[in-house]
Design an enzyme around this catalytic site. Sequence first.
Site, PDB file in Angstrom:
ATOM      1  N   GLY A 137     -35.756 -40.056 -43.591  1.00 29.61           N
ATOM      2  CA  GLY A 137     -36.852 -39.233 -43.084  1.00 29.61           C
ATOM      3  C   GLY A 137     -36.706 -37.762 -43.388  1.00 29.61           C
ATOM      4  N   SER A 197     -37.522 -34.370 -44.954  1.00 31.64           N
ATOM      5  CA  SER A 197     -38.720 -33.789 -45.583  1.00 31.64           C
ATOM      6  C   SER A 197     -38.459 -32.422 -46.190  1.00 31.64           C
ATOM      7  CB  SER A 197     -39.872 -33.701 -44.573  1.00 31.64           C
ATOM      8  OG  SER A 197     -39.526 -32.860 -43.503  1.00 31.64           O
ATOM      9  N   HIS A 234     -30.673 -31.132 -36.734  1.00 28.94           N
ATOM     10  CA  HIS A 234     -31.577 -31.026 -35.591  1.00 28.94           C
ATOM     11  C   HIS A 234     -30.733 -31.069 -34.318  1.00 28.94           C
ATOM     12  CE1 HIS A 234     -35.359 -32.183 -37.868  1.00 28.94           C
ATOM     13  NE2 HIS A 234     -34.443 -32.689 -38.677  1.00 28.94           N
ATOM     14  N   ASP A 248     -37.547 -25.260 -34.267  1.00 31.67           N
ATOM     15  CA  ASP A 248     -38.382 -26.117 -35.109  1.00 31.67           C
ATOM     16  C   ASP A 248     -39.864 -25.814 -34.832  1.00 31.67           C
ATOM     17  OD1 ASP A 248     -37.833 -29.096 -36.648  1.00 31.67           O
ATOM     18  OD2 ASP A 248     -39.890 -28.609 -36.034  1.00 31.67           O
ATOM     19  N   ILE A 249     -40.652 -25.717 -35.890  1.00 32.13           N
ATOM     20  CA  ILE A 249     -42.068 -25.352 -35.753  1.00 32.13           C
ATOM     21  C   ILE A 249     -42.876 -26.450 -35.052  1.00 32.13           C
ATOM     22  CG2 ILE A 249     -42.977 -26.303 -37.930  1.00 32.13           C
ATOM     23  CD1 ILE A 249     -44.317 -23.526 -38.363  1.00 32.13           C
ATOM     24  N   HIS A 294     -30.004 -29.474 -43.048  1.00 27.64           N
ATOM     25  CA  HIS A 294     -30.265 -28.941 -41.703  1.00 27.64           C
ATOM     26  C   HIS A 294     -29.911 -29.981 -40.665  1.00 27.64           C
ATOM     27  CE1 HIS A 294     -33.943 -30.830 -43.231  1.00 27.64           C
ATOM     28  NE2 HIS A 294     -34.189 -31.193 -41.978  1.00 27.64           N
ATOM     29  N   ASN A 313     -31.085 -35.764 -41.205  1.00 24.45           N
ATOM     30  CA  ASN A 313     -31.762 -36.814 -41.946  1.00 24.45           C
ATOM     31  C   ASN A 313     -31.410 -36.681 -43.428  1.00 24.45           C
ATOM     32  OD1 ASN A 313     -33.134 -37.805 -39.632  1.00 24.45           O
ATOM     33  ND2 ASN A 313     -34.662 -36.178 -39.823  1.00 24.45           N
TER      34      ASN A 313
HETATM   35  P1  5GP Z   1     -36.550 -33.234 -41.732  1.00 28.28           P
HETATM   36  O1  5GP Z   1     -37.717 -34.171 -41.606  1.00 28.28           O
HETATM   37  O2  5GP Z   1     -36.374 -32.760 -43.148  1.00 28.28           O
HETATM   38  O3  5GP Z   1     -35.270 -33.789 -41.149  1.00 28.28           O
HETATM   39  O4  5GP Z   1     -36.889 -32.009 -40.799  1.00 28.28           O
HETATM   40  C1  5GP Z   1     -37.596 -30.894 -41.228  1.00 28.28           C
HETATM   41  C2  5GP Z   1     -37.978 -30.126 -39.990  1.00 28.28           C
HETATM   42  O5  5GP Z   1     -38.363 -28.837 -40.387  1.00 28.28           O
HETATM   43  C3  5GP Z   1     -39.153 -30.750 -39.225  1.00 28.28           C
HETATM   44  O6  5GP Z   1     -38.749 -31.035 -37.890  1.00 28.28           O
HETATM   45  C4  5GP Z   1     -40.227 -29.660 -39.305  1.00 28.28           C
HETATM   46  O7  5GP Z   1     -40.977 -29.563 -38.112  1.00 28.28           O
HETATM   47  C5  5GP Z   1     -39.428 -28.412 -39.581  1.00 28.28           C
HETATM   48  N1  5GP Z   1     -40.145 -27.412 -40.364  1.00 28.28           N
HETATM   49  C6  5GP Z   1     -40.817 -27.606 -41.541  1.00 28.28           C
HETATM   50  N2  5GP Z   1     -41.329 -26.441 -41.982  1.00 28.28           N
HETATM   51  C7  5GP Z   1     -40.968 -25.491 -41.091  1.00 28.28           C
HETATM   52  C8  5GP Z   1     -41.211 -24.081 -41.009  1.00 28.28           C
HETATM   53  O8  5GP Z   1     -41.857 -23.476 -41.864  1.00 28.28           O
HETATM   54  N3  5GP Z   1     -40.692 -23.434 -39.946  1.00 28.28           N
HETATM   55  C9  5GP Z   1     -39.962 -24.077 -38.969  1.00 28.28           C
HETATM   56  N4  5GP Z   1     -39.499 -23.336 -37.944  1.00 28.28           N
HETATM   57  N5  5GP Z   1     -39.710 -25.407 -39.016  1.00 28.28           N
HETATM   58  C10 5GP Z   1     -40.212 -26.094 -40.060  1.00 28.28           C
END
Ligand code: 5GP
Length: 114
Positions: free
Chosen positions: A93, A95, A102, A30-31, A100, A87
């Site tokens: 939550g 985004s 976590h 995760d970034i 995916h 999520n």
């Molecule tokens: P969500 O909020 O949808 O459950 O999680 C999305 C996750 O994707 C977040 O933890 C965010 O840090 C990660 N993320 C978003 N854009 C990128 C990216 O371009 N590269 C990587 N490695 N992670 C990303």
Amino acid sequence: MVDCIFCKIINGEIPSSKVYEDDLVYAFEDINPSAPVHVLIVPKEHIASLEELDEGHTSLIGHLHLVASKIAKERQINESGYRLLTNVGKDGGQSVFHLHYHLLGGRNLQWPPG
Ligand code: 5GP
Ligand code: ZN
């Protein structure tokens, strides 16, 4: 074609730090990590969220869970414990609208989450 950041990561258009890959799933760091171990595990097929799954995805999701367990062992968080979560939607939550999971570990995770 959907314009999807995780599809672009899977096909290499956007760089990522790869953790694991096979025919069905891709895993990467995760970034913006929220724990010492924070790996995202995604199906290569574009599926928007858990709400888009059907019976045809049963073995894919089972496989993804086994990959998560394998990564947890490799990162040596299997004994201390970890969390695997997805999520869903606005209140969940979510985004990025490519399914995916976590994989979080390496610290004492709070429950319930905020
Ligand atoms: P969500 O909020 O949808 O459950 O999680 C999305 C996750 O994707 C977040 O933890 C965010 O840090 C990660 N993320 C978003 N854009 C990128 C990216 O371009 N590269 C990587 N490695 N992670 C990303
Ligand atoms: Zn996608």
